[in-house]
Design a protein around this motif. Structure first.
Motif, PDB file in Angstrom:
ATOM      1  N   ILE A 127       0.833  -1.206   0.000  1.00 37.68           N
ATOM      2  CA  ILE A 127       0.000   0.000   0.000  1.00 37.68           C
ATOM      3  C   ILE A 127       0.867   1.255   0.000  1.00 37.68           C
ATOM      4  N   HIS A 128       0.523   2.189  -0.868  1.00 38.45           N
ATOM      5  CA  HIS A 128       1.181   3.503  -0.912  1.00 38.45           C
ATOM      6  C   HIS A 128       0.120   4.591  -0.792  1.00 38.45           C
ATOM      7  N   ILE A 129       0.422   5.611   0.014  1.00 35.70           N
ATOM      8  CA  ILE A 129      -0.470   6.768   0.156  1.00 35.70           C
ATOM      9  C   ILE A 129       0.332   8.007  -0.228  1.00 35.70           C
ATOM     10  N   ALA A 130      -0.236   8.838  -1.113  1.00 40.86           N
ATOM     11  CA  ALA A 130       0.449  10.071  -1.523  1.00 40.86           C
ATOM     12  C   ALA A 130      -0.478  11.259  -1.328  1.00 40.86           C
ATOM     13  N   THR A 131       0.113  12.418  -1.077  1.00 41.94           N
ATOM     14  CA  THR A 131      -0.666  13.665  -1.052  1.00 41.94           C
ATOM     15  C   THR A 131       0.030  14.705  -1.920  1.00 41.94           C
ATOM     16  N   MET A 132      -0.800  15.523  -2.568  1.00 42.62           N
ATOM     17  CA  MET A 132      -0.255  16.565  -3.434  1.00 42.62           C
ATOM     18  C   MET A 132       0.392  17.677  -2.601  1.00 42.62           C
ATOM     19  N   THR A 133      -0.273  18.067  -1.500  1.00 46.85           N
ATOM     20  CA  THR A 133       0.234  19.179  -0.685  1.00 46.85           C
ATOM     21  C   THR A 133       0.692  18.674   0.680  1.00 46.85           C
ATOM     22  N   GLY A 134       1.324  19.575   1.420  1.00 50.99           N
ATOM     23  CA  GLY A 134       1.765  19.260   2.778  1.00 50.99           C
ATOM     24  C   GLY A 134       0.845  19.860   3.834  1.00 50.99           C
ATOM     25  N   GLY A 135      -0.322  20.354   3.424  1.00 52.04           N
ATOM     26  CA  GLY A 135      -1.273  20.881   4.399  1.00 52.04           C
ATOM     27  C   GLY A 135      -0.837  22.198   5.020  1.00 52.04           C
ATOM     28  N   HIS A 155       3.173  20.435 -11.862  1.00 52.82           N
ATOM     29  CA  HIS A 155       2.362  19.453 -11.133  1.00 52.82           C
ATOM     30  C   HIS A 155       2.244  18.130 -11.901  1.00 52.82           C
ATOM     31  N   ARG A 156       2.157  18.213 -13.249  1.00 54.24           N
ATOM     32  CA  ARG A 156       2.125  16.974 -14.039  1.00 54.24           C
ATOM     33  C   ARG A 156       3.372  16.150 -13.768  1.00 54.24           C
ATOM     34  N   LYS A 157       4.517  16.816 -13.740  1.00 50.04           N
ATOM     35  CA  LYS A 157       5.775  16.091 -13.525  1.00 50.04           C
ATOM     36  C   LYS A 157       5.828  15.486 -12.120  1.00 50.04           C
ATOM     37  N   ILE A 208      -1.111   0.817   8.670  1.00 48.82           N
ATOM     38  CA  ILE A 208      -1.360  -0.360   7.812  1.00 48.82           C
ATOM     39  C   ILE A 208      -0.089  -0.732   7.021  1.00 48.82           C
ATOM     40  N   HIS A 209       1.075  -0.324   7.568  1.00 50.25           N
ATOM     41  CA  HIS A 209       2.372  -0.647   6.956  1.00 50.25           C
ATOM     42  C   HIS A 209       2.456  -0.126   5.526  1.00 50.25           C
ATOM     43  N   ALA A 210       1.855   1.055   5.296  1.00 52.25           N
ATOM     44  CA  ALA A 210       1.910   1.673   3.966  1.00 52.25           C
ATOM     45  C   ALA A 210       3.069   2.653   3.907  1.00 52.25           C
ATOM     46  N   GLN A 211       3.502   2.954   2.689  1.00 54.89           N
ATOM     47  CA  GLN A 211       4.525   3.986   2.486  1.00 54.89           C
ATOM     48  C   GLN A 211       3.851   5.292   2.106  1.00 54.89           C
ATOM     49  N   TYR A 212       4.321   6.379   2.710  1.00 55.58           N
ATOM     50  CA  TYR A 212       3.741   7.694   2.437  1.00 55.58           C
ATOM     51  C   TYR A 212       4.649   8.484   1.493  1.00 55.58           C
ATOM     52  N   HIS A 213       4.042   9.194   0.531  1.00 56.58           N
ATOM     53  CA  HIS A 213       4.786  10.019  -0.429  1.00 56.58           C
ATOM     54  C   HIS A 213       4.180  11.419  -0.464  1.00 56.58           C
ATOM     55  N   TYR A 214       5.019  12.431  -0.440  1.00 58.44           N
ATOM     56  CA  TYR A 214       4.558  13.816  -0.571  1.00 58.44           C
ATOM     57  C   TYR A 214       5.002  14.336  -1.928  1.00 58.44           C
ATOM     58  N   ALA A 215       4.038  14.798  -2.752  1.00 62.33           N
ATOM     59  CA  ALA A 215       4.370  15.177  -4.132  1.00 62.33           C
ATOM     60  C   ALA A 215       5.144  16.481  -4.208  1.00 62.33           C
ATOM     61  N   GLY A 216       4.879  17.436  -3.286  1.00 56.77           N
ATOM     62  CA  GLY A 216       5.673  18.662  -3.272  1.00 56.77           C
ATOM     63  C   GLY A 216       4.919  19.941  -3.562  1.00 56.77           C
ATOM     64  N   SER A 217       3.583  19.897  -3.714  1.00 54.21           N
ATOM     65  CA  SER A 217       2.829  21.133  -3.939  1.00 54.21           C
ATOM     66  C   SER A 217       2.448  21.764  -2.597  1.00 54.21           C
ATOM     67  N   ARG A 218       1.690  22.867  -2.693  1.00 57.66           N
ATOM     68  CA  ARG A 218       1.271  23.589  -1.494  1.00 57.66           C
ATOM     69  C   ARG A 218      -0.244  23.812  -1.525  1.00 57.66           C
ATOM     70  N   ASP A 219      -0.839  23.892  -0.352  1.00 51.33           N
ATOM     71  CA  ASP A 219      -2.276  24.135  -0.241  1.00 51.33           C
ATOM     72  C   ASP A 219      -2.691  25.365  -1.043  1.00 51.33           C
ATOM     73  N   LEU A 220      -3.809  25.266  -1.733  1.00 50.59           N
ATOM     74  CA  LEU A 220      -4.439  26.349  -2.497  1.00 50.59           C
ATOM     75  C   LEU A 220      -3.625  26.787  -3.712  1.00 50.59           C
ATOM     76  N   GLU A 221      -2.612  25.957  -4.077  1.00 50.99           N
ATOM     77  CA  GLU A 221      -1.782  26.275  -5.244  1.00 50.99           C
ATOM     78  C   GLU A 221      -1.753  25.131  -6.252  1.00 50.99           C
ATOM     79  N   VAL A 222      -2.643  24.168  -6.113  1.00 53.15           N
ATOM     80  CA  VAL A 222      -2.614  23.003  -7.007  1.00 53.15           C
ATOM     81  C   VAL A 222      -3.209  23.396  -8.363  1.00 53.15           C
ATOM     82  N   GLN A 223      -2.426  23.185  -9.396  1.00 45.82           N
ATOM     83  CA  GLN A 223      -2.811  23.585 -10.752  1.00 45.82           C
ATOM     84  C   GLN A 223      -2.561  22.430 -11.704  1.00 45.82           C
TER      85      GLN A 223
END
Ligand SMILES: [Zn+2]
Length: 252
Positions: free
Chosen positions: A32-40, A87-89, A67-82
């Motif tokens: 299992i992998h969980i990712a988020t676009m922003t860091g909150g 962001h595609r990269k 649940i023994h999942a790996q977490y990934h942070y994509a590197g964007s910021r709240d209210l700046e997702v475009q």
């Protein structure tokens, strides 16, 4: 080992809507992998942006570990997702790193533009990560497949016009609702923040209300409902029904 990637916008999006299904897949041997676009970065009334981001990234990582999942942070910021090149990269980088068989993400219509942009970015990344000549800005092996793609339910269980989403099926998550609660509890900073900002004094109750309402649709105590992306190129068989058997209940 087969892999599933649940990709949200903010730390806690996945925990509200899809971690019951992730816990069931983990039990069945999925990585299992969980990712988020922003860091909150804006989710606090008391901390500075950098401080709350550090707190929330640590909370997201700890929640994944339940649940023994790996977490990934994509590197964007709240209210700046475009939906733009940067962001595609960043989205394709995670897609190529995980090379998932199954992808879960936010629905195309949801209350916040950042959620909808993330949905579009993840959908696009799922499709293009396997295109060898697409350059995601870092050396990365192209994904080996176009994965099964699913959208979880919207916040408040309605689209932006107040209508229910055209859900395909629900997963009975009653047996893992305690695990889902433990994962959301790990986001302690957000219980405080939502109480301050939205009059939510019951962060966990909100998740359970939504789980119960979705459970009702499938005759279970707690449920998580999904729509399968059936656009050209994606597998159209329902792998979740195959893996989860009677716990996956059709809504059509
Ligand atoms: Zn969110």
């Amino acid at each position: 080992m087969d892999r599933v990637l649940a990709f949200g916008c903010h730390p806690d999006d996945v925990e509200f809507m899809a971690t019951g299904t992730l816990a069931l897949l983990a039990d069945r041997g999925y990585e299992i992998h969980i990712a988020t676009m922003t860091g909150g970065e804006v989710g606090s009334a008391t901390h500075k942006s950098q401080e709350i981001r550090d707190i929330r990234l640590a909370e997201a990582d700890a929640a994944a570990k339940v649940i023994h999942a790996q977490y990934h942070y994509a590197g964007s910021r709240d209210l700046e997702v475009q939906y733009d090149d940067a962001h595609r990269k960043m989205t394709v980088r995670i897609m190529r790193q995980v090379d998932p068989h199954i992808v879960l993400t936010l629905p195309p219509s949801d209350y916040l533009a950042d959620h909808e942009q993330t949905s579009l970015l993840v959908r696009n990344a799922a499709y293009i990560a396997s295109v060898p000549l697409y350059d995601c800005g870092v050396p990365a092996t192209p994904a080996s497949r176009i994965p099964h793609l699913y959208y979880w339910n919207a916040v408040n269980l309605t689209d932006i016009f107040g209508r229910p989403l055209p859900l395909h099926f629900g997963v009975d998550v009653t047996s893992v609702i305690d695990t889902k609660q433990r994962m959301l509890e790990t986001h302690a900073s957000q219980g405080d923040w939502l109480a301050h900002h939205n009059d939510y004094n019951a962060y966990l109750e909100l998740m359970k209300d939504w789980s119960r309402a979705q459970g009702k649709l499938i005759g279970a105590e707690h449920g998580e409902c999904f729509i399968q992306h059936l656009g050209n190129g994606h597998p159209a068989d329902n792998i979740l029904a195959e893996v989860l058997g009677p716990l996956c209940i059709n809504l059509n």
